[in-house]
Structures are given as structure tokens and as C-alpha cells.
Write a protein that holds these residues in place. Sequence first.
Motif, PDB file in Angstrom:
ATOM      1  N   CYS A  97       0.790  -1.242   0.000  1.00 60.65           N
ATOM      2  CA  CYS A  97       0.000   0.000   0.000  1.00 60.65           C
ATOM      3  C   CYS A  97       0.824   1.295   0.000  1.00 60.65           C
ATOM      4  CB  CYS A  97      -0.972   0.017   1.170  1.00 60.65           C
ATOM      5  SG  CYS A  97      -2.618  -0.493   0.648  1.00 60.65           S
ATOM      6  N   PRO A  98       1.889   1.396   0.801  1.00 59.12           N
ATOM      7  CA  PRO A  98       2.642   2.657   0.792  1.00 59.12           C
ATOM      8  C   PRO A  98       3.126   3.056  -0.595  1.00 59.12           C
ATOM      9  CG  PRO A  98       3.388   1.265   2.589  1.00 59.12           C
ATOM     10  CD  PRO A  98       2.410   0.459   1.812  1.00 59.12           C
ATOM     11  N   ARG A  99       3.314   2.072  -1.484  1.00 59.81           N
ATOM     12  CA  ARG A  99       3.805   2.387  -2.843  1.00 59.81           C
ATOM     13  C   ARG A  99       2.825   3.254  -3.613  1.00 59.81           C
ATOM     14  NH1 ARG A  99       8.435   2.350  -1.827  1.00 59.81           N
ATOM     15  NH2 ARG A  99       8.063   1.422   0.183  1.00 59.81           N
ATOM     16  N   LEU A 100       1.572   3.259  -3.184  1.00 56.10           N
ATOM     17  CA  LEU A 100       0.570   4.056  -3.898  1.00 56.10           C
ATOM     18  C   LEU A 100       0.885   5.536  -3.821  1.00 56.10           C
ATOM     19  CD1 LEU A 100      -2.634   2.189  -2.726  1.00 56.10           C
ATOM     20  CD2 LEU A 100      -1.589   2.098  -4.974  1.00 56.10           C
ATOM     21  N   ALA A 101       1.747   5.915  -2.878  1.00 51.33           N
ATOM     22  CA  ALA A 101       2.083   7.332  -2.754  1.00 51.33           C
ATOM     23  C   ALA A 101       3.363   7.677  -3.505  1.00 51.33           C
ATOM     24  CB  ALA A 101       2.234   7.695  -1.277  1.00 51.33           C
ATOM     25  N   HIS A 102       3.836   6.792  -4.354  1.00 50.16           N
ATOM     26  CA  HIS A 102       5.064   7.067  -5.092  1.00 50.16           C
ATOM     27  C   HIS A 102       4.776   8.012  -6.255  1.00 50.16           C
ATOM     28  CE1 HIS A 102       8.912   6.478  -7.024  1.00 50.16           C
ATOM     29  NE2 HIS A 102       9.317   5.773  -5.971  1.00 50.16           N
ATOM     30  N   VAL A 149       2.973   3.140  -9.129  1.00 48.68           N
ATOM     31  CA  VAL A 149       1.599   3.175  -8.626  1.00 48.68           C
ATOM     32  C   VAL A 149       0.755   2.100  -9.313  1.00 48.68           C
ATOM     33  CG1 VAL A 149      -0.478   4.573  -8.434  1.00 48.68           C
ATOM     34  CG2 VAL A 149       1.755   5.616  -8.092  1.00 48.68           C
ATOM     35  N   SER A 167       1.677  -0.628 -10.861  1.00 51.08           N
ATOM     36  CA  SER A 167       2.081  -1.986 -10.501  1.00 51.08           C
ATOM     37  C   SER A 167       1.591  -2.328  -9.100  1.00 51.08           C
ATOM     38  CB  SER A 167       3.601  -2.133 -10.586  1.00 51.08           C
ATOM     39  OG  SER A 167       4.000  -2.122 -11.933  1.00 51.08           O
ATOM     40  N   PRO A 186      -4.995   7.596  -5.515  1.00 49.86           N
ATOM     41  CA  PRO A 186      -3.842   7.474  -6.425  1.00 49.86           C
ATOM     42  C   PRO A 186      -4.264   7.325  -7.880  1.00 49.86           C
ATOM     43  CG  PRO A 186      -3.621   5.978  -4.574  1.00 49.86           C
ATOM     44  CD  PRO A 186      -4.960   6.581  -4.466  1.00 49.86           C
ATOM     45  N   LYS A 222      -8.365   3.256  -0.248  1.00 50.94           N
ATOM     46  CA  LYS A 222      -7.019   3.787  -0.485  1.00 50.94           C
ATOM     47  C   LYS A 222      -6.672   3.825  -1.966  1.00 50.94           C
ATOM     48  CE  LYS A 222      -4.859   2.249   3.771  1.00 50.94           C
ATOM     49  NZ  LYS A 222      -4.120   1.114   4.297  1.00 50.94           N
TER      50      LYS A 222
END
Lengths: 955, 324
Positions: A248-253, A259, A261, A290, A286
Motif C-alpha cells: 500500500c505505501p507504494r501508492l504514494a510514489h 503506482v 504496478s 492514487p 485507499k
Amino acid sequence: MTDSKYFTTTRKGEIFELKAELNSDRKDKRKEAVKKVIASMTVGKDVSTLFPDVVNCMQADNLELKKLVYLYLMNYAKTQPDKAIMAVNTFVRDCEDPNPLIRALAVRTIGCIRVDEITAYLCDPLRKCLKDEDPYVRKTAAVCVAKLHDIDPLLVEEQGFLDMLKDLLADSNPMVVANAVAAMTEIGESAQTEAAARMLTWSGHLVNKLLTALNECTEWGQVFILDAVANYTPSEENEAQSMIERVCPRLAHANAAVVLSAVKVIMKLLELLTPGSDFVQSTVKKLSAPLVTLLSSEHEIQYVALRNINLIVQKRPEILKHELKVFFVKYNDPIYVKLEKLDILIRLTSAANIANVLAELKEYATEVDVDFVRKAVRAIGRCAIKVESAAERCVSTLLDLIQTKVNYVVQEAIVVIKDIFRKYPNKYESVIGTLCENLDTLDEPEARASMIWIIGEYAERIDNADELLESFLDGFADEQTSVQLQLLTAVVKLFLKRPTDTQELVQRVLSLATQEADNPDLRDRGYIYWRLLSTDPAAAKQVVLAEKPLISEETDLLEPSLLGELVCHIGSLASVYHRPPSAFVDGRVAAQRKGLPSRAPTLAEATGAADAGAEVVPTDNAQNAKPAVSVIPTQDSLIGDLLDIDMSGGGGGSGITQQSAAPAVPSQSNAMDLLGDGLDSLLGLGGPAPQQPPQQQPAVGGGSGVDALADIFGGLSATPSAQAGFTPQLESWLPAQRGKGMQIDGRFLRRGAQLQMELQVRNNAMQQLSGFAIQFNKNSFGLAPAQPLSLNPLAPMQTATTLLPLHTKGQVQKMEPLLNLQVAVKNNIDVFYFSCLVPIHVLFTEEGGMDKRVFLSTWKDIPADSESQTSLGSYSHSPDSVSNLLQSCNVFTIARRSVDGIEMLYQSMKLCNGILVLAELKISGGAFTLSLKSRHAEVYSGVQESYLKILKSSN
Amino acid sequence: MSASAIYFLDIKGKVLISRNYRGDVPMSVIEKFMPLLMEREEDGTLQPILPCEEVYFLYIKHSNVYIVATTRKNANASLVFTFLHKVASIFIEYFKDLEEESIRDNFVIIYELLDEVMDFGFPQTTDTRILQEYITQECHKLEVAPKPPPAITNQVSWRPDGIKYRKNEVFLDVIENVNLLVSASGNVLQSEINGFINLRTYLSGMPELQLGLNDKVLFESTGRGRNKSVELEDVKFHQCVRLSRFESDRTISFVPPDGEFELMSYRLNTHVKPLIWVESVVERHAHSRVEYMVKAKSQFKRRSTANNVDIIVPVPQDVDSPKF
């Protein structure tokens, strides 16, 4: 001073001059010369004759120069393999240079030189570089393993590089890990042997480690890891949940690829969780922000994002249901973004937000871009069908648009109003008057046909319907087939409703259709009407004026199993084209066993297994779909198939194309749909329809008429054959004289999904035979025994039969002939070799069936010149019995139709290595003709052989 | 998985420079690109991905240069496009602008860069500051040969070691763009704010920075007043920010790259009053005279002032002799 000066020399004799300069004593001069050579190469001049001279400069102590020489080598080594070998020593030496930049450069370049002679020298330096102390070299070497695998997969396995690569996954350096992951994913997609494939599957433990590395990688490394993780399906719900938490934290990249992937991984894992749980809901929440943010990135990325959002909205509409407004188009969006946004807008439309959407769509309809305007007008129609409470507002909006008198807007509006009539019969007839005012302006076939349909359908309420239709009849010969067919039906409807004053008209149209038209569809329909009308007008009325099934509002949804598969490919080309990778990636890749195409089913299975409580497993939907609801297929044929109007592209030429054996499936549905839904009710009267064969589940796009008609013809032609399947005869493989007394007869069978070799061993020798063992040589399909041969010692003159299960994961080597299998059988006397031919049909897998549309597009995608046609001779089989018989051999009948007594069966089969073969079986008066299409023409002869055998077996 | 080759084409479709990464697509396939593009453009079916037989072209256009990637696999399209844009931005940082001329002028270094940013279709190091450490405009003698900077493969791949400043400074700019969609009748259909926080750091060593925001989620979780807090719709961070840390306790902690960079961007989906409200009345007089009455009204606080306000009034193409 810039590099552009190197491009300026275009004089004659230049090559000669360069040669001299390259061999100059002065370093700077040599360097200038190399730059000139590279410049010439860049502009596409052939400078390959300078090969030896450039290679001489390779030992230069200048890094820039070295890079240029390497670049030259990459370009020209392939053309001069014998000279390229001269460079090998330098490469090997550079791989041990004290400077890591040079070591990496050397190992990177050598992998790009795809020359066999050089590849052999690559192994030792590569092995060293994989264990290099410098991470920069290791990360480059990791990729090099993938390069080498691309050139020579077996070499990579033999040399143990896969193990070394796997070790790199535990490297302390995140970049090395990321590249190793990328290389492994790449190799995994084309792994040749079972050992390699097994080694490259992702275990839970490994995935766990990768997710930890995720935090430390570069953005690209994160994409590699996420894409690899997406290939892994956790076994438990808890595991899936913790994976989601870590992704989940990757969604804020900031990187859109990261995002998307991450979204892919999460979408896939969500399937494993209990639907509706708090965790699922919070995760779904969530995802929305994004995805919306992707819409403010570059246009190309927006486009990819929108195509993916289209999938996501179909899979989980709740994610974006409150974000409707972000899909309103901006004036400066490129047209491809606008069209995609429009599509998603419609998907998100509901009673709650219809007012906003309609206001927007009305604006769009006044834009300048014609394609966009058309689509906007259609969208209004789709809104009306989707949201019943808003239908009236939509109709009035459409009427407003018709008042604008803009030609293409009017035509498009008429087309969609016809859909609205179909959905809400007898509700909005008041607008017919307005429509008729615009009759003269209609010049597009689709709009004309729609208008004619409306007139025919409401003939009793339009006073001058006969005049209107008559005015169309004058130019009958010039109309497109779709319009002609519609005109024919409309006039017949009119006649049935107002028989007194329209007799002349109906006569005229019937004679036009039957005598002057050369389109067989039109002629056939004409004759059917004629006969119906002349024999039993009451029946005609029942058929032609039958009540139509309502059209459904869920437009052009993807088939659930395809959708599931595409979700596993979010971010990739497959998700952009909404087609499974197997449909467009070339055969070499599609043939892999661990391939992507099989992933969707595993997902579905996993879903079913993980939460047996969940009621709807995606793949079941297709079967559950009630035949009464005809779901609208794709946008293109949206209107065509909504009604009994035949106007999809194939309709026009279908009569002619039949003979040329192009199976236009849409045109097939046209032909079947001949009387529209009339035949459905006819069926209902005529008695119970025969049971459909299982593979003919109602295809989502096809509409009910097709299957129903297929059944009629099936029922008429013959009673389904009781033939259960096809078992080939035993063949003599090893005669006793060659086997020193051991005689082997055998055959190949497929039972369930298991491939078997039946061996009948007879001992003609004077002594006991024992110690049997069997081995296969490498063969085209990787056939290998799945277990050792179990055969008890044989006394003299005794016969024993054994079944040897086979698998297809052995070593692959193309044989000549393709299906040749070399077998070695050992006993206590000697080792005996013989070869036999594997009948190809035992290699057909159970997954050979496909959707009609997939069949059609695949058929079209394969060039016509790779089609092969043979005559199979004459048999007494009925189409049904053939279909059943072939089905038992995993040849799936996708569609069938019958024209003028000629039966056409469209069939597909899939070989165990993924090769698809499509077939068209034409049965004309007992004579069978087979046309085959595949990307791999080598298999044709085998398939023809098998068809012959199967047909002959039970004749 | 990814691109097979990358091409730079001029506006007419001629190849300026290219690099073949995988060798599975013949390089000559690019000749079909331009005709295909023109054909699609004419049909109005232009898309950023063009299929051509078994090959797919993924392209972006930058000033007068097309950057095209080819693939014949099921490539990760979002990866390829982000990569192409990244390549464009690297070139711009290297050569100031990316156009035909600058490509011709720097072909040697472009080959070097292309070699470094992608390997076998997998994007590698694309951080300009790191690339600049070992791929420079001047050529090197081997005696002082550059080593790969440890940062390439480090956990902190965006900041080289051993930076020293006498004066340690950080500058922070917050830039907000207001995006409004207004219907012809004056209703605000949609409004959002896109904000960016740009940082300029001149700090020695490997500094650990933390940034606090009046983020609603954070304030609520720590029980502070929520009057001044803002609900950030979606936040995107530079790769230096520890995402998992932000996910767990909403602190933005990071080791910054040296120099200027965009730390984060966010989106607010709030109702914004348009800062300047423009109304116009168009009056058509006889003798082909048109009169526009344009009224602009500022709607922000009295103590603020707006500079450099441009108002664009579209007029028919053939108008002349304006009078104000």
C-alpha cells in the motif's frame, strides 16, 4: 565545439580515409576517426568494412573511446562473426579490469553481441562478475544472465547461472536484487525445462524478502519487484492481507509505473480476501485517490491509466464511484484521452449523478471533434438505457440535439433513439414525428437502417409509413446490405400490420430481394418471408412481430474470466488493448507453459478456494448469464446487435466471404439472427429444443438467437451420435525380430487430462525378460515419462500391457517430422531403439475452447496466407456427431452455422505447449473440407492427420 | 518485459539516434512508424501506442523530436512511458533542451547515456545528478578514470557521499495550481488544487530531514486541534521519502538529494472560489464590429495582491484594429 561536425564528411573515398586514420599512430586522431565511424553508423551508413580497424582501437586506454568501440561491435558483430572473435580476448581482459565501470561495460556489451562463437567465451567472465565485489558490476551481470538465456537457454541452465542468479536475490544491495528479480521474471516467462521453471517460481519466503527490499530500491526496481510479486498467489488470507499492507505505501510514489504496478498487486490480492470485510473496504478506499492523481500526469500515461481504470471500474466499481467528476473532459485533452474518459463516465453513471453527466454530455455534443461528438451522443443513449428514471431527460436532450440540425449529430441521435425504443417500447413514440422530419438528411447506412427499423416497428402509428418506406425502395440496389435487410423486414412488418393497402409494396420488396440482389443473406431472408407469408400468414405474424427480449443496460462489459486475466496484467499492453497477452504476443512467447494466460484461472481458483463462502466466482458468470438477456457486445457493433438489425461490419460481404472460408463470426450471428427474435418464439412453439452441447454456452456477445438456431439445425440434421470418444488402434512399434524377441505394440491415449502411452509388450524370446526401463529422446513437445515403466518380468510367449503416464515438461527439441518420438526401451538383454509418431490430438489440452470473439479476432490476426485447406473425404457423420467426437479429443467447436445445406464448424484446439490451432470444418453433402490457421504452420499436417483418423475411426 | 529498442526521430520521422537493447525486433521496423502515425492522425484514431504487425510503438513527442520505444512482448506500458519522459528530462538537464540540434551535437554522450539508463530493456539509473558524476561532457583518461559512484547502487541512490557546504541552508517553496472546470452558465463543475513542495537543499553529509504538515489525518491522530488542518486527498512523494514511515505515522522523513527537487505533490479536492472571476458580454454591432465587455473581479483576501495576471480573450481569427 560540438559533435555535429562528425556528420559532415560525405565525400567519396571516405571509408578509405577513415581506415587510414584509424590506423594512425596518434591517439587523438584515432579517437576522432572512431567518432566519425560512429557518426556514419548513426546516420545509417554501412561502415562494417572497417571492422578490423575499429577492433584494433579497442585496447585503447580511453574510456570514452572504449565505449564507442563497444557500441560499434554491438552493431556489426552479427554481420562479421568470424572477425568478432578477435575481440573476445579484450572482452575477457576487460572483465577483470581494476575499474568496475570497465568490468561492467565489458559484461554488459558482451551479452549484447549475439554471436554463438562469442557466447561460449562469456561463461567464465560472467561467473566472476556475478560474484564481483562491486555492486555495480553485479547488477550488470544479473541482467547479462537474462541476455544469455535469450540466446542459449540450455547453456544458462547447464552452467548453473540460474542458481547464481537466485543467490543474488539475497544480495545486500537493493539495485542488484532488483535487477536479479527483473532477470528472473524475464527468464521465467520463457523457461524451457521443468527444472528451470520450478527454480524460478516465487515462494512465499522469497516474496517476503522482496517486499522488504522494496523500501530501498530505485523506482524502476520497485516496478520489477511489484511485477514479480504479482505473479505469486499467497495460500492464505492472512498472508494476502499482510502483503497488501506492505504494498500500500507504494501508492504514494511519484512514479506512475510504481503506482499502477502496486494497484495490480493489490487488485489481485483483494480477490483472496473475504469480500466486504473492513480491511477490504479500507483498502479499496485507499486505491481511489492514487488512481485519480494519475489523471494529472503526462497524456500518454493518462491514457494507459484510463484504459486500466476502465478495467478496474468493471472489476470493482466501488473504488471510483464518487469520483465521477474527475472524468469530465478538459478542453485541451488529446482526443484519445477524451474518448476514454467518456467511456468511464458512462460506466460510473447512476441515478444519483445522471443530471451532472447529462449536462456534460450535452456540452460535448457541441464540440468540434466529430468522433468525440458522435460518441457523446451515443453515450446519452447509453445513459437512457442504463438509468431508467433518466430516460425521459435523455430523450429530450436528444431531441434538442436533433434540432441543431448538425448532420452527424442528427444521425447519431436517431441511432440511439432506436435503442431507447427497444428498451422502453411504446413510451416515447411522440418523438417519431420529429425524427421523420429529418429523413432526407440521413446518409449514413446505420442511421438509415435505424430509421427504417423505427418506421417498421411503429408502422401502425405512422400514417404515411408506406410512402416513407417506398421512398427508400427507389434506391434499393444502391443501399448497403444492412439497410436492405432492414428495409425488407420493415416492409414485411408494415404489410402484416396493414395488409390491405401495402400488398404491392411487399411484392416489390420481395422481388427486389430475391431476384435482383446477389447477396445470399438478403435473398435467403427474402425467401423465408415469402414462404412464411404465402403458406401461413398467422405464423408469419407470430414470427415477424414477435415480442423482442429487452436489451440489457450493462453494455460492452468484458467477459469476467477475461477481465480477471487482464487485472493480472494492469499497466501492460494487454491492459491497454483489453486483450489477453496470448492474443497478440507472438507464438514463441505464448507457447511457454508458465505463461501469463493461465494466470487468470488460477486467480479464480484461488478465489474459490480461499473463500468458499463467496457465492460468485468470476468464471461462473458466463454460464449464469441468462440467455434471455442479450448483452450488447462492443461499441462498434453496439447498435447492430441490439436489435434484429444486421449492420455490423461483416454483414455486407458475408455471403461472399463464406465461400472464401473466412469465418466472420459476426456475420454468422447475422445469418442466424435472420428473423430476429422471431425464431426464438418459433422454437418455443415447436417443442423443446435439444440440449445444447456443453461448450456452446451462450456467449456473452452472441445473443440468444444464435444458439437457438444452432440447436434447431443440430436437431434437424441428425440425432446426436452416441459415439463416446475415439480410441486409436494399436500400432506396431518394435517388431520381435528387431527387439531380439521383445515385441512392442502401442498407442497414445488421453484420459481426462492425462496423457498416456499404452504399451503392449510380448515376449517372443526363449528366456524370461525383465528389468524394463524406458526413456524418450528430446522431442518437439517435451514429452517424457511421468513415472518409471512398471512391468513385471515376462515369461516366454507371455504378453503384458501397461499404461505409462506422460508429461510434457521434458526437454524440447524440434524433430523432423514434428511429431516424431524416439524411444529407448531397455531390458535384461539389450537396449532397443524405435521411433513412433505421436498423434497430435493427444496433445490437445482441455483449455482449447475460447470465446467466439476471441476466436474471431485470433483468426483475423493470423495472415490469410498461412491458412491451409485440405479435403478430408466423405463421411456419414452429422455435424453434431462430428462435433461430439472431436470434442472428446479436445477439439472444441466454438461456433457453427449452416448456409444452403453447407455446415460450417469453427473449432479451436490448444497444444500442450500453448500453440493455438483454429479450424474451419466445412461439411457439404457429406464431403468434409478442413481449413486450418495457426501461427505455426508445422503443426498442420499433424492436425490434418488426426482429423482424418478421428473421422475414419467411427465411420 | 520492457522496451526492445529506443529511437529518437526528427519531425519527419528520420532516425537521429537509436539504441537496440534486446535485438528481438529488426531496427528497420521504425521506417513504418511515421506513415502509420500520419495515417492514424488522418483517421483521427491517433493513440500513444501504435500496433504495427507484431511490433508495438510507444512514443512521446518532445518539441520537434519523437522518442519511440518498440516492443513485441506484453511490455509494461506505464513503465515504458514514464521511462521515456524520464529520458527526455535527463537530456534536458544535460543539454538544456531536447531537439534535433542538441541530439546531433551530443551523439557521443547520448550513446553513453542510453547505455547507462537502460539495459536489456530494464530501466537502470535515471537520476541525472548521479549520472553526471560519471558521464560527463569531457572525456577522461584512464589514469583518472571515473569509478561508478557508490550512490548508483546504494540505498540512497540519489545523493552522493561527502557533500560539504560552509553554510547549510534549506529553501522550501509551496506552489499551488488551481484547476477549475466551469460550465458556460457559470457553475463550478469541478475544482481541485494541485500543490507541489519544492525544496532546495544545500546541506553537508547525509542529513536526515523531517517535514511536518498540518495534515488532518496526523492532527486527528495526535489529538491536536483540527481547525487549521487540511485534508490532503492524495500525496505523492519523491523517491527519497520513506513511504512506509509515512504510511505508519504520517511523518515525512527523508535524506534529500542535493540541490533543487520536488519533494512532494498533493491534491486537494475542495471547493475553491475562482481567485479571479471573469465575466464577459459580447455584443455584435453592425458593420462587422464586435464589442467585448470583460469584467474581472478578484475574490481573494484584501491584503493579498496578485501579480502577472493574464486574461486571454479569444477573438475571431480575422479581427483587426482593436480599440480599448
